[in-house]
Design an enzyme around this catalytic site. Structure first.
Site, mmCIF file in Angstrom:
data_model
loop_
_atom_site.group_PDB
_atom_site.id
_atom_site.type_symbol
_atom_site.label_atom_id
_atom_site.label_comp_id
_atom_site.label_asym_id
_atom_site.label_seq_id
_atom_site.Cartn_x
_atom_site.Cartn_y
_atom_site.Cartn_z
ATOM 1 N N GLU A 123 -32.675 5.385 -17.391
ATOM 2 C CA GLU A 123 -33.183 3.861 -17.123
ATOM 3 C C GLU A 123 -32.000 3.200 -16.452
ATOM 4 O OE1 GLU A 123 -32.852 4.688 -21.513
ATOM 5 O OE2 GLU A 123 -33.070 5.642 -19.998
ATOM 6 N N ARG B 105 -24.683 8.199 -29.706
ATOM 7 C CA ARG B 105 -25.249 7.567 -30.783
ATOM 8 C C ARG B 105 -25.986 8.832 -31.482
ATOM 9 N NH1 ARG B 105 -25.796 2.884 -27.567
ATOM 10 N NH2 ARG B 105 -27.677 3.693 -26.542
#
Length: 303
Positions: free
Chosen positions: A192, A155
């Site tokens: 994460e 991104r």
């Protein structure tokens, strides 16, 4: 002095409370002409003011044309022209007014086993909001002194190029392993979502002493950023800052009892705790829950 009086008279207008007053005074020319002008720029955004001043003529006038983030004032001259540039710069704060408006276009989904996965597709489909984000980043970094902008797979490839183009700086891709020739790799890192192989960058894209800005959409545990910082350092560059649209503050330095990974400790472990990280929006204002269709399935690649 008729021209001076005309300019003064034209500035005697009602000034709103939120109007910025820019004073230009004592423009001394070879003929000892002094032009005093007060320009009212009624704009909530920072501006660059261009003023062209001249000797008086019988039809002297001031033309004021606001265009986007810029205001042009021309006093025509047939003999000579002096250009003055004045600028003001707004400091955008995390979760400030602009951030709160942008946050409305960042819904969260249950995705990859994470209850709140923030989707930047929400603002990418709104050109005015996307442009506002680009403008904010450009304004923050146009005077800081950078040589290149590195975007993180994937991104960061969406956000980085328009910022790099606006700043007229090279854009560098930091990709997953096996995607680019002539590249070096950083160590594997944790996110994460789980473990990741190191990022890569091409060897000739960063030179010793280069000041690099790292761009990504979101920072959480800091694992991906730490990998990118390592690559810049391996090639002798300096990371000016890591900039993200979203910063999850819950991972900055959580209490031990939460069991959450600490970005602060991770950066200290890798001796990169001197590198600043900035995010425009935090989870504190990201409150828009996506409307899920019937039969929605969390089909993220990793859980």
């Amino acid at each position: 002095m008729m021209a001076v009086d005309a300019v003064r008279h034209s500035t005697k207008t009602r000034i709103h409370q939120n109007t910025t007053i820019l004073n230009l005074s004592r423009l001394l020319r070879a003929s000892a002409l002094c032009v005093i002008a007060t320009i009212c720029v009624d704009s909530p955004r920072p501006s660059i003011l261009f003023v062209h001043a001249s000797y008086p003529t019988s039809n002297s006038c001031v033309n004021f044309t606001p265009t986007g983030n810029r205001q042009d004032i021309d006093l025509d001259s047939s003999s000579n022209k002096t250009t003055f540039t004045m600028s003001t710069k707004k400091a955008y704060e995390q979760d400030g007014e602009e951030a709160r408006q942008i946050a409305k276009c960042l819904p969260y989904f249950p995705f990859k086993g994470i209850p709140r996965f923030y989707d930047i597709g929400g603002f990418l489909e709104k050109p005015d909001v996307f442009q506002q984000i680009v403008d904010i980043f450009v304004e923050r970094y146009q005077e800081i002194g950078i040589d290149s902008i590195a975007g993180l797979d994937a991104r960061g490839f969406t956000l980085g190029p328009p910022i790099a183009l606006a700043l007229r700086k090279p854009f560098i891709m930091m990709r997953k392993q096996g995607k680019m020739p002539n590249s070096i790799s950083s160590d594997e890192y944790d996110t994460e979502y789980g473990k990741r192989r190191g990022l890569t960058v091409q060897r000739d894209k960063i030179k010793k002493g280069d000041r690099v800005l790292i761009i990504d959409d979101l920072v959480a545990t800091g694992g991906t950023l730490s990998s990118a910082i390592q690559l810049v350092h391996m090639l002798g560059g300096t990371v000016v800052e890591c900039a993200c649209v979203v910063e999850l503050k819950m991972f900055i330095d959580p209490p031990e009892e939460t069991g959450l990974p600490s970005r602060t400790k991770l950066f200290k472990t890798h001796n990169i705790d001197h590198v600043p990280v900035w995010g425009l929006i935090s989870e504190d204002v990201l409150t828009v829950e996506a409307t899920l269709p019937d039969g929605y399935v969390d089909d993220g690649e990793e859980h």
